[in-house]
Design a protein around this motif. Structure first.
Motif, PDB file in Angstrom:
ATOM      1  N   ALA A   1       0.880  -1.178   0.000  1.00  0.00           N
ATOM      2  CA  ALA A   1       0.000   0.000   0.000  1.00  0.00           C
ATOM      3  C   ALA A   1       0.910   1.218   0.000  1.00  0.00           C
ATOM      4  O   ALA A   1       2.122   1.107   0.214  1.00  0.00           O
ATOM      5  CB  ALA A   1      -0.898  -0.004   1.237  1.00  0.00           C
ATOM      6  N   ALA A   2       0.334   2.382  -0.264  1.00  0.00           N
ATOM      7  CA  ALA A   2       1.106   3.608  -0.078  1.00  0.00           C
ATOM      8  C   ALA A   2       1.540   3.686   1.379  1.00  0.00           C
ATOM      9  O   ALA A   2       0.806   3.272   2.286  1.00  0.00           O
ATOM     10  CB  ALA A   2       0.261   4.822  -0.441  1.00  0.00           C
ATOM     11  N   SER A   3       2.737   4.170   1.634  1.00  0.00           N
ATOM     12  CA  SER A   3       3.182   4.290   3.017  1.00  0.00           C
ATOM     13  C   SER A   3       2.206   5.190   3.783  1.00  0.00           C
ATOM     14  O   SER A   3       1.558   6.067   3.203  1.00  0.00           O
ATOM     15  CB  SER A   3       4.606   4.848   3.091  1.00  0.00           C
ATOM     16  N   PRO A   4       2.063   4.954   5.089  1.00  0.00           N
ATOM     17  CA  PRO A   4       1.010   5.630   5.861  1.00  0.00           C
ATOM     18  C   PRO A   4       1.008   7.148   5.696  1.00  0.00           C
ATOM     19  O   PRO A   4       2.026   7.814   5.819  1.00  0.00           O
ATOM     20  CB  PRO A   4       1.342   5.227   7.298  1.00  0.00           C
ATOM     21  N   GLY A   5      -0.177   7.672   5.374  1.00  0.00           N
ATOM     22  CA  GLY A   5      -0.366   9.103   5.215  1.00  0.00           C
ATOM     23  C   GLY A   5      -0.037   9.643   3.841  1.00  0.00           C
ATOM     24  O   GLY A   5      -0.180  10.853   3.611  1.00  0.00           O
ATOM     25  N   THR A   6       0.367   8.781   2.898  1.00  0.00           N
ATOM     26  CA  THR A   6       0.826   9.280   1.594  1.00  0.00           C
ATOM     27  C   THR A   6      -0.032   8.820   0.423  1.00  0.00           C
ATOM     28  O   THR A   6       0.366   9.023  -0.736  1.00  0.00           O
ATOM     29  CB  THR A   6       2.284   8.863   1.326  1.00  0.00           C
ATOM     30  N   ASP A   7      -1.173   8.221   0.664  1.00  0.00           N
ATOM     31  CA  ASP A   7      -2.028   7.804  -0.448  1.00  0.00           C
ATOM     32  C   ASP A   7      -2.390   9.017  -1.303  1.00  0.00           C
ATOM     33  O   ASP A   7      -2.787  10.066  -0.788  1.00  0.00           O
ATOM     34  CB  ASP A   7      -3.307   7.145   0.080  1.00  0.00           C
ATOM     35  N   GLY A   8      -2.228   8.880  -2.622  1.00  0.00           N
ATOM     36  CA  GLY A   8      -2.478   9.992  -3.520  1.00  0.00           C
ATOM     37  C   GLY A   8      -1.238  10.787  -3.873  1.00  0.00           C
ATOM     38  O   GLY A   8      -1.309  11.746  -4.656  1.00  0.00           O
ATOM     39  N   THR A   9      -0.100  10.393  -3.302  1.00  0.00           N
ATOM     40  CA  THR A   9       1.177  11.039  -3.607  1.00  0.00           C
ATOM     41  C   THR A   9       2.188   9.981  -4.027  1.00  0.00           C
ATOM     42  O   THR A   9       2.308   8.940  -3.375  1.00  0.00           O
ATOM     43  CB  THR A   9       1.720  11.806  -2.397  1.00  0.00           C
ATOM     44  N   PHE A  10       2.891  10.240  -5.097  1.00  0.00           N
ATOM     45  CA  PHE A  10       3.916   9.346  -5.616  1.00  0.00           C
ATOM     46  C   PHE A  10       5.265   9.987  -5.310  1.00  0.00           C
ATOM     47  O   PHE A  10       5.649  10.965  -5.924  1.00  0.00           O
ATOM     48  CB  PHE A  10       3.733   9.177  -7.134  1.00  0.00           C
ATOM     49  N   MET A  11       5.975   9.427  -4.301  1.00  0.00           N
ATOM     50  CA  MET A  11       7.327   9.902  -4.020  1.00  0.00           C
ATOM     51  C   MET A  11       8.265   9.184  -4.993  1.00  0.00           C
ATOM     52  O   MET A  11       8.443   7.982  -4.923  1.00  0.00           O
ATOM     53  CB  MET A  11       7.734   9.638  -2.574  1.00  0.00           C
ATOM     54  N   TRP A  12       8.847   9.950  -5.895  1.00  0.00           N
ATOM     55  CA  TRP A  12       9.509   9.328  -7.029  1.00  0.00           C
ATOM     56  C   TRP A  12      11.022   9.512  -7.013  1.00  0.00           C
ATOM     57  O   TRP A  12      11.565  10.390  -6.347  1.00  0.00           O
ATOM     58  CB  TRP A  12       8.961   9.903  -8.336  1.00  0.00           C
ATOM     59  N   LEU A  13      11.676   8.648  -7.755  1.00  0.00           N
ATOM     60  CA  LEU A  13      13.079   8.764  -8.086  1.00  0.00           C
ATOM     61  C   LEU A  13      13.294   8.082  -9.424  1.00  0.00           C
ATOM     62  O   LEU A  13      12.439   7.313  -9.891  1.00  0.00           O
ATOM     63  CB  LEU A  13      13.971   8.112  -7.025  1.00  0.00           C
ATOM     64  N   SER A  14      14.404   8.371 -10.052  1.00  0.00           N
ATOM     65  CA  SER A  14      14.692   7.790 -11.359  1.00  0.00           C
ATOM     66  C   SER A  14      16.166   7.449 -11.469  1.00  0.00           C
ATOM     67  O   SER A  14      17.024   8.290 -11.187  1.00  0.00           O
ATOM     68  CB  SER A  14      14.299   8.757 -12.476  1.00  0.00           C
ATOM     69  N   ASP A  15      16.454   6.210 -11.848  1.00  0.00           N
ATOM     70  CA  ASP A  15      17.826   5.821 -12.166  1.00  0.00           C
ATOM     71  C   ASP A  15      18.142   6.277 -13.578  1.00  0.00           C
ATOM     72  O   ASP A  15      17.318   6.150 -14.485  1.00  0.00           O
ATOM     73  CB  ASP A  15      17.984   4.305 -12.068  1.00  0.00           C
ATOM     74  N   SER A  16      19.344   6.789 -13.758  1.00  0.00           N
ATOM     75  CA  SER A  16      19.728   7.276 -15.075  1.00  0.00           C
ATOM     76  C   SER A  16      21.204   6.982 -15.314  1.00  0.00           C
ATOM     77  O   SER A  16      21.949   6.654 -14.377  1.00  0.00           O
ATOM     78  CB  SER A  16      19.451   8.780 -15.195  1.00  0.00           C
ATOM     79  N   PHE A  17      21.628   7.090 -16.566  1.00  0.00           N
ATOM     80  CA  PHE A  17      23.037   6.906 -16.913  1.00  0.00           C
ATOM     81  C   PHE A  17      23.568   8.155 -17.601  1.00  0.00           C
ATOM     82  O   PHE A  17      22.834   8.864 -18.294  1.00  0.00           O
ATOM     83  CB  PHE A  17      23.231   5.675 -17.804  1.00  0.00           C
ATOM     84  N   THR A  18      24.848   8.393 -17.418  1.00  0.00           N
ATOM     85  CA  THR A  18      25.495   9.624 -17.846  1.00  0.00           C
ATOM     86  C   THR A  18      26.630   9.338 -18.823  1.00  0.00           C
ATOM     87  O   THR A  18      27.036   8.185 -19.008  1.00  0.00           O
ATOM     88  CB  THR A  18      26.081  10.347 -16.626  1.00  0.00           C
ATOM     89  N   LEU A  19      27.175  10.413 -19.393  1.00  0.00           N
ATOM     90  CA  LEU A  19      28.361  10.339 -20.244  1.00  0.00           C
ATOM     91  C   LEU A  19      29.437  11.227 -19.635  1.00  0.00           C
ATOM     92  O   LEU A  19      29.425  12.448 -19.807  1.00  0.00           O
ATOM     93  CB  LEU A  19      28.029  10.797 -21.669  1.00  0.00           C
ATOM     94  N   PRO A  20      30.375  10.644 -18.882  1.00  0.00           N
ATOM     95  CA  PRO A  20      31.419  11.453 -18.251  1.00  0.00           C
ATOM     96  C   PRO A  20      32.365  12.064 -19.289  1.00  0.00           C
ATOM     97  O   PRO A  20      32.659  11.435 -20.313  1.00  0.00           O
ATOM     98  CB  PRO A  20      32.180  10.444 -17.380  1.00  0.00           C
TER      99      PRO A  20
END
Length: 428
Positions: A303-322
Motif C-alpha cells: 500500500a502507499a506508506s502511511p499518510g501518503t495515499d495519492g502522492t507518488f514519491m519518485w526517483l529515477s535511475d539514469s546513466f550519464t556520459l562522463p
C-alpha cells in the motif's frame, strides 16, 4: 559508533580503489591497446536480486546489438549506492571516469554538472527524439540551462509499505494503515503479538523511512515546500513529524545488513511491515534464483506508506556520459540501449520499476507494477531525499548524519536543530 561506520566505509572504498587500480590497465586509456578500447565500463550499484537481473537483461540487448564491444560490469554492492558513489567521486576527482555511470535523476547530478564532469546529451536526445517519449517533468529534473545530462532508465516509487498479510491477521489488523497514527497503533499490536513490527536495514534505509514518515505526517504540499529557498524546518509541524519518526523507529527490529534481508523478514513472516521502494517487488516476486519467489497478496502485499495515499514519491535511475570517458563510443551505445523501448521493457519488470518512456508496453507491467503505472499518471508528486531528487549531496549527507546520530540519542530537538542547519548550509 558513527566514527566506526565511517572508518569502515573509508577502508572499503580504499580497497575498491586498490582493486580498480590493479585492473586499470585492462580498461583502455593511454597505452590500453585496441582490445581494451572495446571494453565498456558500466558503473552502477545494481548487484542484488531483481536489480542485477534487470541489468543482465539490458546487457544482453547491448551485447546483441554491439558485438564489437565488451560489456564490463563495474557494479559496486550496497543498497541506494552510497558506497558506489563514494568510489565514483574518487575516480572522477582523479580524472579516471568509467565510460558511463548510474546516477539518480535530480539534485544528485548537480554537483557533477557544476564540476564539469559530465557531457551534455542533447545530441542524443535530438537523434533519438527522446523529448517526445520522456515526461517533461522528468526532463526538467535532469536539465541545467537547457542541457540534458543523463538518460533515465526507469521510475521508482519510494513510498511503499510492504507487509505480510498473515502477520497482520494474527495481530488483529484488518487492513494496511492509512495514516501515521494508525501505523503507530498497528506497530504496537504487532509487538504485542510477538512479531517484529517494522524491519529496517542499514543506515540509508532509516533515512528512507524518515522521508516517508515526514511526507506522511506533513502532507505533499508542506513536504515539497521544505526544499524551497528559505524553507522553515523549525516549525511545529516538522517537530510533530519528527516525534512520529521517533515513535515509529522505536518499533524497529534489529537493523539488517541491507534492504534485502530486512525485506525478507516480512516475506518470511518474521516481521509485519517494511517501508522500502518498489525495487523490493522484484526481490519478493522473482524466482528463487533471482529473488524470493514469493506470491503477492499471500506472502506479501503493499500500500502507499502511511499518510501518503495519492502522492507518488519518485526517483529515477539514469546513466550519464562522463567527460574523458575512455570508450566514449561504447558509452553512447550503452546509453542508446538504456533509452530504448526494448531496453526499458527488458529491464523494468525485473527491477521492479516502471519505464521512464511513455510508450512502453504496458502489458508487461502486471500486479504491483500495473498499480504503480496507474498511480504515476494520477498522483501528486514528491521527490525522494535519500534517492537524490530534492537535496544536493552536501544537504543529503548532513541530513543523513543527523539521522545517524538520532538513532543513538533519540533527541528530537537536537535532530530538528541539525535539520535546520543542514537546510541552511545545503540548500539556501
Amino acid at each position: 559508533m558513527r566514527r566506526r561506520w565511517m572508518a569502515a566505509v573509508a577502508v572499503s572504498v580504499a580497497g575498491l580503489l586498490t582493486l580498480t587500480a590493479c585492473g586499470g590497465g585492462d580498461k583502455g586509456g593511454s597505452g590500453g591497446g585496441q582490445a581494451a578500447q572495446k571494453k565498456v565500463e558500466v558503473f552502477s550499484w545494481w548487484t542484488g536480486p531483481g536489480e542485477a537481473d534487470g541489468l543482465k537483461a539490458m546487457r544482453g540487448i547491448f551485447e546483441k546489438q554491439n558485438p564489437n564491444f565488451t560489456f564490463f560490469d563495474a557494479a559496486v554492492a550496497g543498497g541506494s549506492g552510497d558506497q558506489a558513489r563514494a568510489l565514483l567521486s574518487s575516480k572522477l576527482q582523479a580524472n579516471q571516469p568509467p565510460d558511463t555511470f548510474q546516477g539518480h535523476a535530480g539534485a544528485e547530478l548537480q554537483g557533477y554538472i557544476k564540476a564539469g564532469k559530465l557531457e551534455s546529451l542533447n545530441f542524443l536526445y535530438d537523434e533519438l527524439k527522446l523529448k517526445e517519449v520522456f515526461p517533461q517533468q522528468l526532463i526538467d529534473q535532469i536539465s541545467v540551462q537547457g542541457q540534458v545530462y543523463s538518460v533515465p532508465v526507469n521510475i521508482h516509487r519510494s513510498n511503499v509499505l510492504w507487509f505480510n498479510p498473515g502477520v497482520l491477521k494474527t495481530a488483529g489488523i484488518a487492513a494496511a494503515p492509512a495514516t501515521v497514527d494508525e501505523f503507530i497503533a498497528d506497530l504496537a499490536k504487532v509487538k504485542k503479538a510477538g512479531k517484529i513490527p517494522l524491519s529496517i536495514g542499514s543506515q540509508w534505509t532509516v533515512v528512507h523511512l524518515f522521508e516517508n514518515v515526514l511526507l506522511g505526517s506533513l502532507g505533499t504540499d508542506a513536504y515539497n515546500a521544505l526544499w524551497a529557498p528559505n524553507a522553515d524546518w523549525s516549525n511545529a509541524n516538522v517537530t510533530k513529524a519528527l516525534e512520529n519518526f521517533k515513535t515509529v523507529l522505536s518499533y524497529a527490529g534489529t537493523p539488517q545488513e541491507d534492504w534485502q534481508p530486512a525485506a525478507k523478514q516480512v516475506a518470511d513472516g518474521e516481521a509485519a511491515f517494511n517501508i522500502m521502494g518498489d525495487w523490493a517487488y522484484g526481490y519478493f516476486h522473482n524466482p528463487p534464483d533471482g529473488g524470493l519467489g514469493k506470491q503477492s497478496k499471500t506472502d506479501f502485499d503493499w500500500a502507499a506508506s502511511p499518510g501518503t495515499d495519492g502522492t507518488f514519491m519518485w526517483l529515477s535511475d539514469s546513466f550519464t556520459l562522463p567527460k574523458g570517458a575512455p570508450n566514449r563510443n561504447g558509452a553512447v551505445a550503452w546509453l542508446k540501449v538504456a533509452a530504448s523501448k526494448e531496453g526499458q521493457d527488458a529491464f523494468n519488470p525485473l527491477k521492479g520499476s516502471i519505464p521512464a518512456r511513455k510508450d512502453a508496453d504496458k502489458s508487461l507491467y502486471k500486479d504491483y507494477l500495473a498499480w504503480s503505472l496507474e498511480q504515476w499518471s494520477a498522483d501528486k508528486l514528491a521527490g525522494s531525499i535519500q534517492h537524490g531528487v530534492v537535496a544536493p549531496d552536501a544537504w543529503k549527507t548532513a541530513l543523513s548524519d543527523a539521522i545517524g546520530l538520532f538513532q543513538q540519542d533519540q533527541d528530537v530537538a537536537k535532530l530538528q536543530q541539525a535539520l535546520v542547519a543542514a537546510a541552511k548550509a545545503g540548500g539556501q
